[in-house]
Motif scaffolding. Structure first.
Motif, PDB file in Angstrom:
ATOM      1  N   TYR A 147       0.795  -1.233   0.000  1.00  0.00           N
ATOM      2  CA  TYR A 147       0.000   0.000   0.000  1.00  0.00           C
ATOM      3  C   TYR A 147       0.829   1.287   0.000  1.00  0.00           C
ATOM      4  CZ  TYR A 147      -3.902  -3.087   1.094  1.00  0.00           C
ATOM      5  OH  TYR A 147      -4.847  -4.060   1.043  1.00  0.00           O
ATOM      6  N   SER A 148       2.137   1.197  -0.143  1.00  0.00           N
ATOM      7  CA  SER A 148       2.934   2.433  -0.095  1.00  0.00           C
ATOM      8  C   SER A 148       2.555   3.362  -1.261  1.00  0.00           C
ATOM      9  CB  SER A 148       4.431   2.102  -0.168  1.00  0.00           C
ATOM     10  OG  SER A 148       5.168   3.287  -0.319  1.00  0.00           O
ATOM     11  N   SER A 149       2.356   4.632  -0.925  1.00  0.00           N
ATOM     12  CA  SER A 149       1.976   5.632  -1.933  1.00  0.00           C
ATOM     13  C   SER A 149       3.192   6.408  -2.432  1.00  0.00           C
ATOM     14  CB  SER A 149       1.005   6.626  -1.297  1.00  0.00           C
ATOM     15  OG  SER A 149       1.660   7.305  -0.226  1.00  0.00           O
ATOM     16  N   GLY A 150       4.306   6.328  -1.703  1.00  0.00           N
ATOM     17  CA  GLY A 150       5.497   7.120  -2.037  1.00  0.00           C
ATOM     18  C   GLY A 150       5.521   8.478  -1.336  1.00  0.00           C
ATOM     19  N   LEU A 182      17.109  -4.153  15.905  1.00  0.00           N
ATOM     20  CA  LEU A 182      17.730  -5.301  15.218  1.00  0.00           C
ATOM     21  C   LEU A 182      18.061  -4.938  13.767  1.00  0.00           C
ATOM     22  CD1 LEU A 182      15.552  -8.320  16.464  1.00  0.00           C
ATOM     23  CD2 LEU A 182      17.941  -7.798  17.041  1.00  0.00           C
ATOM     24  N   LYS A 183      17.155  -4.151  13.153  1.00  0.00           N
ATOM     25  CA  LYS A 183      17.370  -3.769  11.744  1.00  0.00           C
ATOM     26  C   LYS A 183      18.571  -2.835  11.599  1.00  0.00           C
ATOM     27  CE  LYS A 183      12.736  -4.722  10.171  1.00  0.00           C
ATOM     28  NZ  LYS A 183      11.374  -4.275   9.924  1.00  0.00           N
ATOM     29  N   ILE A 184      18.795  -1.991  12.619  1.00  0.00           N
ATOM     30  CA  ILE A 184      19.975  -1.099  12.565  1.00  0.00           C
ATOM     31  C   ILE A 184      21.231  -1.951  12.417  1.00  0.00           C
ATOM     32  CG2 ILE A 184      21.410   0.535  13.866  1.00  0.00           C
ATOM     33  CD1 ILE A 184      18.979   1.693  15.118  1.00  0.00           C
ATOM     34  N   LEU A 202      11.403   4.778  12.767  1.00  0.00           N
ATOM     35  CA  LEU A 202      10.378   3.766  13.057  1.00  0.00           C
ATOM     36  C   LEU A 202       8.994   4.370  12.899  1.00  0.00           C
ATOM     37  CD1 LEU A 202       9.239   1.154  14.455  1.00  0.00           C
ATOM     38  CD2 LEU A 202       9.795   2.247  16.642  1.00  0.00           C
ATOM     39  N   ASN A 203       8.138   3.691  12.109  1.00  0.00           N
ATOM     40  CA  ASN A 203       6.713   4.068  12.126  1.00  0.00           C
ATOM     41  C   ASN A 203       5.902   2.800  12.356  1.00  0.00           C
ATOM     42  OD1 ASN A 203       6.643   5.152   8.578  1.00  0.00           O
ATOM     43  ND2 ASN A 203       7.326   3.247   9.451  1.00  0.00           N
ATOM     44  N   SER A 204       4.778   2.975  13.051  1.00  0.00           N
ATOM     45  CA  SER A 204       4.022   1.795  13.464  1.00  0.00           C
ATOM     46  C   SER A 204       2.642   1.784  12.829  1.00  0.00           C
ATOM     47  CB  SER A 204       3.873   1.789  14.992  1.00  0.00           C
ATOM     48  OG  SER A 204       2.940   0.797  15.357  1.00  0.00           O
ATOM     49  N   PHE A 216       1.151   3.971   5.679  1.00  0.00           N
ATOM     50  CA  PHE A 216       0.765   3.840   4.267  1.00  0.00           C
ATOM     51  C   PHE A 216      -0.302   4.831   3.808  1.00  0.00           C
ATOM     52  CE2 PHE A 216       1.959  -0.881   4.409  1.00  0.00           C
ATOM     53  CZ  PHE A 216       3.099  -0.691   3.656  1.00  0.00           C
ATOM     54  N   GLY A 217      -0.003   5.562   2.734  1.00  0.00           N
ATOM     55  CA  GLY A 217      -1.021   6.311   2.001  1.00  0.00           C
ATOM     56  C   GLY A 217      -1.502   7.593   2.648  1.00  0.00           C
ATOM     57  N   THR A 218      -1.258   7.783   3.914  1.00  0.00           N
ATOM     58  CA  THR A 218      -1.785   8.965   4.620  1.00  0.00           C
ATOM     59  C   THR A 218      -0.925  10.200   4.316  1.00  0.00           C
ATOM     60  OG1 THR A 218      -0.414   8.312   6.456  1.00  0.00           O
ATOM     61  CG2 THR A 218      -2.710   7.640   6.566  1.00  0.00           C
TER      62      THR A 218
HETATM   63  O1  PMT Z   1       4.823   5.554   0.924  1.00  0.00           O
HETATM   64  P1  PMT Z   1       3.849   6.010   1.989  1.00  0.00           P
HETATM   65  O2  PMT Z   1       2.424   5.638   1.665  1.00  0.00           O
HETATM   66  O3  PMT Z   1       4.014   7.450   2.320  1.00  0.00           O
HETATM   67  O4  PMT Z   1       4.187   5.168   3.316  1.00  0.00           O
HETATM   68  C1  PMT Z   1       5.418   5.371   3.944  1.00  0.00           C
HETATM   69  C2  PMT Z   1       6.019   4.048   4.461  1.00  0.00           C
HETATM   70  C3  PMT Z   1       5.087   3.464   5.500  1.00  0.00           C
HETATM   71  C4  PMT Z   1       6.173   3.052   3.295  1.00  0.00           C
HETATM   72  C5  PMT Z   1       7.427   4.401   5.035  1.00  0.00           C
HETATM   73  O5  PMT Z   1       7.276   5.320   6.079  1.00  0.00           O
HETATM   74  C6  PMT Z   1       8.147   3.163   5.544  1.00  0.00           C
HETATM   75  O6  PMT Z   1       7.963   2.716   6.660  1.00  0.00           O
HETATM   76  N1  PMT Z   1       9.012   2.555   4.673  1.00  0.00           N
HETATM   77  C7  PMT Z   1       9.698   1.317   4.954  1.00  0.00           C
HETATM   78  C8  PMT Z   1       8.763   0.149   4.771  1.00  0.00           C
HETATM   79  C9  PMT Z   1       9.458  -1.191   4.990  1.00  0.00           C
HETATM   80  O7  PMT Z   1       9.618  -1.924   4.039  1.00  0.00           O
HETATM   81  O8  PMT Z   1       9.881  -1.398   6.208  1.00  0.00           O
HETATM   82  P2  PMT Z   1      10.663  -2.756   6.687  1.00  0.00           P
HETATM   83  O9  PMT Z   1      10.694  -2.652   8.164  1.00  0.00           O
HETATM   84  O10 PMT Z   1      10.015  -3.941   6.055  1.00  0.00           O
HETATM   85  O11 PMT Z   1      12.105  -2.610   6.077  1.00  0.00           O
HETATM   86  C10 PMT Z   1      13.208  -2.075   6.812  1.00  0.00           C
HETATM   87  C11 PMT Z   1      14.133  -1.279   5.921  1.00  0.00           C
HETATM   88  O12 PMT Z   1      14.756  -2.117   4.949  1.00  0.00           O
HETATM   89  C12 PMT Z   1      13.445  -0.182   5.121  1.00  0.00           C
HETATM   90  O13 PMT Z   1      14.315   0.909   5.096  1.00  0.00           O
HETATM   91  C13 PMT Z   1      13.250  -0.795   3.742  1.00  0.00           C
HETATM   92  O14 PMT Z   1      13.264   0.196   2.715  1.00  0.00           O
HETATM   93  C14 PMT Z   1      14.483  -1.679   3.646  1.00  0.00           C
HETATM   94  N2  PMT Z   1      14.292  -2.904   2.809  1.00  0.00           N
HETATM   95  C15 PMT Z   1      13.395  -3.838   3.157  1.00  0.00           C
HETATM   96  C16 PMT Z   1      13.282  -4.995   2.417  1.00  0.00           C
HETATM   97  C17 PMT Z   1      14.115  -5.167   1.285  1.00  0.00           C
HETATM   98  N3  PMT Z   1      14.044  -6.269   0.545  1.00  0.00           N
HETATM   99  N4  PMT Z   1      15.005  -4.217   0.973  1.00  0.00           N
HETATM  100  C18 PMT Z   1      15.099  -3.078   1.708  1.00  0.00           C
HETATM  101  O15 PMT Z   1      15.907  -2.189   1.397  1.00  0.00           O
END
Ligand code: PMT
Length: 401
Positions: free
Chosen positions: A212-215, A340-342, A352-354, A362-364
């Motif tokens: 659902y990501s809008s960018g 952990l991701k760091i 971090l967004n929840s 997403f989308g807002t």
């Molecule tokens: O696009 P919007 O509608 O405005 O929404 C924004 C958002 C919610 C998409 C954005 O704020 C956001 O959270 N983006 C990251 C989404 C994500 O994939 O999170 P993750 O926790 O699954 O991934 C962790 C990090 O690894 C992220 O930086 C992601 O870009 C990166 N990743 C993940 C998987 C992958 N295969 N390659 C990556 O680079």
């Protein structure tokens, strides 16, 4: 230096003899690459004609709230959102007084009250009006509200009296506005790569796996970095958004593997990478080259294969001096998962967004984030428009750089 290139500027003109200099000011702003919308008071039109101003700005001049007999009206709110800066030159004693008192009885002052951008005032009036305690107090009030006062010069005035009250020369007004934008350019000289939007993993020529990501979040970061002087490459998945800043280099991709290739190429010459895209973790190994038909008995099986982790790939290649920023989109154990991701992706910090927060992710148009750095220090922010979230993230980035 091109600081005004592509900037949206409202030029407010009031009724004073210095209005003739506003024509030169308009010319200089347009030459510097700005898009200028003139808003003139009714008295201003007695000094300078809208025809001259619209010919030079390439836009109809705005003066009234309503257009007679057509039922249409000029939206001060839209103008206030559109503008990167508002310059009121000449600013007369009357307009300065109305601005200080919030008296919105014409289009110019109403637009001023709606403007969220920096506002510059170049007062021009006779020396006694300038020296009057009420003018002085109004200017002090306006400066206190954060407006930028471009002090008038001393010299011979239209009345032939000599003193302080001549509107500053157009060249110097442009310099003052440029100096302001230069002070905002704390990312000048930095090359930033940003990923944004979703990826689409094709099942067949008409279907895909996506999200659902809008960018909106990634694009807001790209705009903020470009506005602050960075050289921006935006690697975007399939979204319907357009870039506003003319300096942003956009690379469109569809799948995660295409995004990896574009991101790796841009990262090689970048100082910063911000990974905001929502990348699909899997692609379809048995992608069909023709549309999968609806068969009566057989249900097609999709075989998934793991996609590359783009952030982790860049993290492994990161050179000293390069900064890598990740996002974490979580539904539970948010902070622990983000930390952990760091580590796993070798990030310098994570945003971090929840999904549990209302009107976030997403989308807002809004988001609510917490920035977590490598040492575990957290900075939490409230729910804000994504443009303001981008501002907070870039502020943190500039601090650590
Ligand atoms: O696009 P919007 O509608 O405005 O929404 C924004 C958002 C919610 C998409 C954005 O704020 C956001 O959270 N983006 C990251 C989404 C994500 O994939 O999170 P993750 O926790 O699954 O991934 C962790 C990090 O690894 C992220 O930086 C992601 O870009 C990166 N990743 C993940 C998987 C992958 N295969 N390659 C990556 O680079």
């Amino acid at each position: 230096m091109g600081l005004l290139k592509g900037k949206h500027i409202i030029l407010g003109i009031c009724g004073g003899i210095a209005a003739y200099k506003s024509v030169f000011l308009l010319r200089l702003l347009v030459k510097a690459g700005a898009e200028v919308q003139v808003v003139i008071t009714p008295a201003g039109k007695e000094f300078i004609t809208p025809v001259t101003l619209s010919a030079l700005s390439g836009r109809p001049v705005i003066s009234e709230f309503f257009t007679a007999n057509t039922g249409s009206w000029n939206s001060h709110v839209d103008l206030g959102v559109w503008a990167d800066a508002m310059i009121i030159a000449p600013a007369t004693a009357s307009t300065i007084g109305k601005m200080a008192g919030g008296i919105a009885d014409n289009m110019l002052v109403t637009t001023y009250l709606s403007a969220k951008c920096p506002v510059f005032l170049a007062p021009a009036m006779d020396l006694d009006m300038m020296a009057h305690p009420s003018t002085k107090r109004n200017l002090e009030l306006l400066a206190g509200y954060g407006n930028h006062i471009i002090e008038p010069a001393e010299g011979e005035l239209a009345s032939h009296l000599v003193g302080k009250g001549r509107m500053e020369e157009p060249e110097n007004i442009v310099k003052a506005v440029e100096a302001f934008f230069a002070s905002q350019c704390d990312m000048a000289g930095l090359r930033v790569m940003i990923t944004a939007g979703p990826t689409h993993e094709r099942i067949d020529p008409v279907r895909f796996i996506g999200n659902y990501s809008s960018g909106k979040m990634g694009f807001a970061i790209a705009e903020e970095c470009a506005r602050r002087g960075a050289e921006v490459t935006l690697v975007s998945g399939p979204v319907s958004l357009q870039c506003v800043h003319p300096g942003i280099r956009r690379v469109n991709v569809e799948s995660a593997r295409e995004m990896l290739a574009a991101a790796e190429e841009a990262f090689a010459t970048s100082d910063v990478a911000i990974m905001c895209a929502a990348v699909a973790d899997y692609y379809v190994e048995n992608q069909a080259t023709s549309k999968i038909k609806r068969e009566k008995d057989e249900i097609p099986q999709i075989v998934l294969q793991r996609n590359p982790d783009i952030a982790a790939t860049l993290g492994a290649k990161k050179q000293p001096g390069q900064v890598l920023v990740g996002f974490a989109l979580e539904t539970d154990n948010e902070a622990a998962n983000a930390r952990l991701k760091i580590e796993r992706k070798n990030l310098d910090f994570i945003v971090l967004n929840s999904m549990r927060d209302k009107d976030a992710c997403f989308g807002t148009d809004t988001n609510k984030v917490t920035i977590i750095d490598r040492s575990g220090v957290e900075k939490a922010f409230g729910l804000k428009p994504k443009s303001e979230v981008a501002h907070d993230i870039v502020n943190h980035l500039v601090e650590i750089i």
